[in-house]
Design a protein around this motif. Structure first.
Motif, PDB file in Angstrom:
ATOM      1  N   GLU A  76      39.259  33.295  47.727  1.00 12.06           N
ATOM      2  CA  GLU A  76      39.337  34.751  47.654  1.00 12.06           C
ATOM      3  C   GLU A  76      39.985  35.291  48.915  1.00 12.06           C
ATOM      4  O   GLU A  76      40.790  36.220  48.871  1.00 12.06           O
ATOM      5  CB  GLU A  76      37.938  35.341  47.458  1.00 12.06           C
ATOM      6  N   GLY A  77      39.636  34.657  50.067  1.00 10.62           N
ATOM      7  CA  GLY A  77      40.215  35.097  51.314  1.00 10.62           C
ATOM      8  C   GLY A  77      41.711  34.801  51.391  1.00 10.62           C
ATOM      9  O   GLY A  77      42.483  35.583  51.931  1.00 10.62           O
ATOM     10  N   LEU A  78      42.127  33.658  50.812  1.00 11.22           N
ATOM     11  CA  LEU A  78      43.521  33.238  50.948  1.00 11.22           C
ATOM     12  C   LEU A  78      44.423  33.887  49.913  1.00 11.22           C
ATOM     13  O   LEU A  78      45.474  34.429  50.249  1.00 11.22           O
ATOM     14  CB  LEU A  78      43.621  31.706  50.832  1.00 11.22           C
ATOM     15  N   ILE A  79      44.044  33.801  48.634  1.00  9.02           N
ATOM     16  CA  ILE A  79      44.963  34.297  47.596  1.00  9.02           C
ATOM     17  C   ILE A  79      44.368  35.433  46.788  1.00  9.02           C
ATOM     18  O   ILE A  79      44.994  35.917  45.846  1.00  9.02           O
ATOM     19  CB  ILE A  79      45.381  33.150  46.633  1.00  9.02           C
ATOM     20  N   GLY A  80      43.169  35.861  47.136  1.00  8.57           N
ATOM     21  CA  GLY A  80      42.586  37.018  46.439  1.00  8.57           C
ATOM     22  C   GLY A  80      42.095  36.718  45.036  1.00  8.57           C
ATOM     23  O   GLY A  80      41.782  37.632  44.279  1.00  8.57           O
TER      24      GLY A  80
ATOM     25  N   PRO B  96      39.485  33.812  42.823  1.00  9.96           N
ATOM     26  CA  PRO B  96      38.890  34.833  41.938  1.00  9.96           C
ATOM     27  C   PRO B  96      38.243  35.960  42.742  1.00  9.96           C
ATOM     28  O   PRO B  96      37.582  35.696  43.737  1.00  9.96           O
ATOM     29  CB  PRO B  96      37.823  34.049  41.189  1.00  9.96           C
ATOM     30  N   GLY B  97      38.470  37.184  42.350  1.00 10.97           N
ATOM     31  CA  GLY B  97      37.923  38.333  43.081  1.00 10.97           C
ATOM     32  C   GLY B  97      36.428  38.429  42.870  1.00 10.97           C
ATOM     33  O   GLY B  97      35.957  38.850  41.827  1.00 10.97           O
ATOM     34  N   GLY B  98      35.682  38.021  43.871  1.00 13.13           N
ATOM     35  CA  GLY B  98      34.221  38.100  43.755  1.00 13.13           C
ATOM     36  C   GLY B  98      33.679  36.990  42.862  1.00 13.13           C
ATOM     37  O   GLY B  98      34.418  36.248  42.235  1.00 13.13           O
ATOM     38  N   ARG B  99      32.361  36.883  42.882  1.00 12.40           N
ATOM     39  CA  ARG B  99      31.715  35.875  42.058  1.00 12.40           C
ATOM     40  C   ARG B  99      31.219  36.538  40.781  1.00 12.40           C
ATOM     41  O   ARG B  99      30.853  37.717  40.788  1.00 12.40           O
ATOM     42  CB  ARG B  99      30.536  35.269  42.799  1.00 12.40           C
ATOM     43  N   GLY B 100      31.249  35.807  39.674  1.00 12.29           N
ATOM     44  CA  GLY B 100      30.760  36.380  38.419  1.00 12.29           C
ATOM     45  C   GLY B 100      30.863  35.367  37.297  1.00 12.29           C
ATOM     46  O   GLY B 100      30.848  34.153  37.535  1.00 12.29           O
ATOM     47  N   LEU B 101      31.020  35.895  36.085  1.00 14.43           N
ATOM     48  CA  LEU B 101      31.106  35.044  34.908  1.00 14.43           C
ATOM     49  C   LEU B 101      32.216  34.010  35.067  1.00 14.43           C
ATOM     50  O   LEU B 101      32.042  32.828  34.770  1.00 14.43           O
ATOM     51  CB  LEU B 101      31.395  35.936  33.702  1.00 14.43           C
ATOM     52  N   LEU B 102      33.381  34.462  35.570  1.00 14.97           N
ATOM     53  CA  LEU B 102      34.541  33.574  35.687  1.00 14.97           C
ATOM     54  C   LEU B 102      34.218  32.369  36.560  1.00 14.97           C
ATOM     55  O   LEU B 102      34.524  31.229  36.206  1.00 14.97           O
ATOM     56  CB  LEU B 102      35.718  34.358  36.266  1.00 14.97           C
ATOM     57  N   THR B 103      33.586  32.604  37.716  1.00 19.98           N
ATOM     58  CA  THR B 103      33.326  31.478  38.622  1.00 19.98           C
ATOM     59  C   THR B 103      32.305  30.522  38.015  1.00 19.98           C
ATOM     60  O   THR B 103      32.398  29.313  38.213  1.00 19.98           O
ATOM     61  CB  THR B 103      32.831  31.982  39.989  1.00 19.98           C
TER      62      THR B 103
ATOM     63  N   LEU C 250      25.394  33.775  53.969  1.00 14.44           N
ATOM     64  CA  LEU C 250      26.136  33.153  55.058  1.00 14.44           C
ATOM     65  C   LEU C 250      27.527  32.729  54.601  1.00 14.44           C
ATOM     66  O   LEU C 250      28.464  32.693  55.392  1.00 14.44           O
ATOM     67  CB  LEU C 250      25.354  31.970  55.638  1.00 14.44           C
ATOM     68  N   ALA C 251      27.674  32.407  53.300  1.00 12.15           N
ATOM     69  CA  ALA C 251      29.006  32.059  52.802  1.00 12.15           C
ATOM     70  C   ALA C 251      29.897  33.301  52.788  1.00 12.15           C
ATOM     71  O   ALA C 251      31.110  33.207  52.898  1.00 12.15           O
ATOM     72  CB  ALA C 251      28.916  31.459  51.410  1.00 12.15           C
ATOM     73  N   GLY C 252      29.287  34.467  52.634  1.00  8.39           N
ATOM     74  CA  GLY C 252      30.061  35.710  52.714  1.00  8.39           C
ATOM     75  C   GLY C 252      30.535  36.222  51.371  1.00  8.39           C
ATOM     76  O   GLY C 252      30.480  35.522  50.361  1.00  8.39           O
ATOM     77  N   SER C 253      31.002  37.459  51.367  1.00  7.77           N
ATOM     78  CA  SER C 253      31.484  38.179  50.183  1.00  7.77           C
ATOM     79  C   SER C 253      30.652  37.886  48.940  1.00  7.77           C
ATOM     80  O   SER C 253      31.137  37.373  47.954  1.00  7.77           O
ATOM     81  CB  SER C 253      32.960  37.902  49.911  1.00  7.77           C
ATOM     82  N   THR C 254      29.374  38.245  49.032  1.00  3.35           N
ATOM     83  CA  THR C 254      28.489  38.011  47.889  1.00  3.35           C
ATOM     84  C   THR C 254      28.756  38.999  46.770  1.00  3.35           C
ATOM     85  O   THR C 254      28.375  38.758  45.644  1.00  3.35           O
ATOM     86  CB  THR C 254      27.031  38.211  48.300  1.00  3.35           C
TER      87      THR C 254
END
Lengths: 265, 360
Positions: free
Chosen positions: A122-126, A128-135, B64-68
């Protein structure tokens, strides 16, 4: 040597071992009392409570979606991997080891490493945006694919290549051969691989709790978090419904495959 | 932003895919009133994703992993203190909270031991760690005139021996049980002195043969079912056991006491992660929660006391007048809160605890 009585005892004991816990779970789902271990009369109230509990129903729906999607992805990936493992060229041993590694890796490690991977991506290429169903779907497809590969590979090894060669001799292109000859021959393995991946996904709590995000708690996660206060009979009622659903699916699958076998004969 | 929206559309149900303000709230399981979230949603139009967890450790790994993706989480105070040091949370801007003044300054002072200046957390609910017991079984074994409002119930080996046959359970939590033992011995419960620890462990090993098990949640059902008769545990959990026993009509009466020697006061804290996507919604929710009637409804639902002084008169009498939930003034001054341990003390504590548990 073989006494039918002893054999029957073994069979009965085996079935008891497998089904007595499930049976007691089903019986106690009709229990009036809040305490799971004390019987105090027949009641359907826990089914009522279950159906009016949006948290559990929502989580069950999420779990089914995740299981369906991840099992489908895992089966496709597993088929491709098996194809390479059986027919591919050099480096098969390495690939085989890599593909099946998740089978033996502890779930905590898979979960944590995927979490760190998702955060880094997410930090590098944006994405998957956030965690959710997709992840969760990606994570489940990852370890589901490992199981699917093993199942499909076992079937593919037994396929007779001469049949495919014959199809090609008769003018079919490689894609046509794959879809018209190879895939139908693999069908039983594909179905069992899909079902296996589906069940594993429905089952998983460790990996999902690492990679889940806001609003994507799966059913096992919700049940597990309720365990602290003791399992309520609502969970028994839910489990009973799941057992009924799964039994129906298995019966339908058996019926369909029985019908399909008739014209072949 | 478009990428996020796209994934959001892909990921969520049509219901929640609206572009309106959202709040992602991560709380302990079974720790809220039924109408808290709906009330907030109706009033503000904010849609809330409410998720629950069951262990501080999983939350910590995620934080701690961040962006929760969460805007509001509820770790326990000691965990929050450590995570705040790691830079996980943003400082609370109290000027955004109109109802901040409702909080009890006395309790906020106790919290300051862990959260200096009350910079990062707002107390959600508070609990104590003390003994809960089956009244009939304990009176039968210890006699009518035994003092049941004292830690001697557990820590006096003579009592523990008499209760061993009906079952004693202790929390599997070295810091909380050791603090109680130190306090019972008249020592500083937050002491990190090796000699003090030895004394506490000596006391605990005397009663060790009479302990049936160490576990942090199993005692709830066991107490309610009458499988054990004494458990040192979290106040809210033991009161749940009491409620459950009463509901099942099995004739077991459970009582929870904050012993007269005092007990550990614990807190679960509302905190806003530094990278919360919707901090404004988080502030709006905290301010909504700090309204006396909202806090009181949560306390009534979960049998935990709160730090909202204005809410106390609105809490139902059953909860407010229960000395196990709301410690009486005289006891409140003897309550203590845990402090984060130095890594060195943590190691010797864990080692001593393992020795105690395995009985070697």
């Amino acid at each position: 040597m073989r006494s039918p009585v002893a054999l029957r005892i073994v069979v009965v004991a085996g079935f008891l071992f497998l089904y007595a816990p499930i049976l007691s779970l089903v019986i106690y789902s009709f229990n009036e009392s809040r305490l799971v271990t004390v019987w105090s009369g027949f009641s359907l109230k826990w089914y009522g409570e279950l159906l009016s509990d949006p948290q559990i129903i929502g989580a069950a729906w999420i779990s089914l979606k995740v299981a369906f999607l991840s099992a489908s992805i895992a089966t496709v990936l597993g088929t491709l991997a098996a194809l390479v493992l059986v027919r591919g060229g050099r480096g098969r041993a390495v690939l085989g080891g890599l593909v099946t590694a998740p089978l033996v890796m502890p779930e905590v490690i898979i979960g944590l490493s995927l979490l760190l991977l998702f955060v880094a991506m997410e930090g590098l290429i944006g994405w998957p945006g956030g965690r959710g169903l997709l992840t969760i779907v990606i994570a489940h497809a990852t370890f589901g694919a490992a199981f699917a590969t093993v199942v499909i590979e076992a079937r593919m090894v037994t396929l007779d290549r001469a049949v495919e060669d014959a199809a090609q001799d008769l003018g079919a292109g490689p894609l046509r051969v794959f879809f018209d000859v190879t895939l139908p021959a693999l069908a039983p393995a594909l179905v069992s691989a899909w079902l296996l991946a589906f069940t594993l996904s429905l089952d998983d709590v460790v990996i999902a709790s690492f990679v889940a995000g806001p609003g994507s708690s799966t059913l096992p996660m919700v049940i597990f978090s309720k365990v602290r206060l003791g399992v309520s009979p609502e969970v028994n009622a839910l489990a009973t419904l799941v057992i009924v659903l799964v039994s129906c699916l298995v019966l339908i699958a058996a019926w369909v495959s029985a019908r399909q076998r008739v014209p072949e004969a | 932003m478009s990428r996020t929206t796209l994934t959001a559309l892909l990921l969520t149900l049509p219901l929640t895919a609206q572009a309106q303000e959202t709040l992602n709230f991560y709380n302990w399981s079974d720790y809220i009133a039924e109408d808290t979230i709906p009330g907030f949603q109706d009033e503000t139009g904010t849609s809330v994703n409410y998720d629950v967890f069951d262990s501080n450790e999983v939350v910590e790994a995620k934080l701690l992993a961040g962006s929760t993706g969460y805007d509001l989480v509820v770790p326990s105070l000691e965990f929050m203190a450590r995570q705040a040091q790691a830079g996980v949370f943003q400082e609370i801007d109290k000027s955004k909270l109109d109802n901040y003044g409702n909080l009890d300054p006395e309790i906020m002072r106790i919290i300051e031991a862990n959260d200096p200046g009350n910079a990062f957390g707002i107390p959600w609910m508070m609990y104590s760690v003390g003994p809960g017991y089956d009244v009939a079984a304990v009176t039968e074994r210890l006699g009518e005139d035994a003092n049941l409002d004292s830690w001697s119930l557990v820590f006096d080996p003579a009592n523990a021996e008499k209760l061993a046959d009906c079952g004693i359970a202790l929390l599997d939590s070295p810091s909380e049980i050791t603090a109680a033992a130190l306090n019972y011995l008249g020592l500083d419960p937050t002491s990190e002195d090796a000699g003090d620890l030895d004394q506490a462990m000596a006391l605990l090993s005397e009663i060790r043969p009479h302990i049936r098990y160490f576990h942090s949640s199993q005692y709830i059902n066991d107490l309610a079912n009458g499988d054990i008769c004494l458990a040192v545990g979290y106040s809210g959990d033991i009161l749940q056991a009491k409620d459950r026993a009463a509901e099942s009509g099995n004739g077991i009466e459970i009582r929870y006491v904050i012993p007269e020697e005092g007990a550990l006061l614990g807190f679960d804290m509302l905190a806003i992660p530094a990278d919360a996507p919707h901090p404004d919604a988080a502030y709006a929710f905290i301010d909504y929660f700090l309204r006396p009637e909202v806090t009181a409804a949560v306390s009534d639902a979960v049998f935990y006391a709160n730090a909202n002084k204005a809410a106390t008169p609105l809490v139902s009498e059953e909860v407010r007048n229960d000395p196990g939930i709301y410690p009486p003034e005289a006891t409140l001054t003897k309550m203590y809160s845990a402090k984060p341990h130095s890594a060195r003390y943590d190691r010797s504590l864990t080692r001593a605890w393992t020795t105690l548990k395995t009985g070697r």
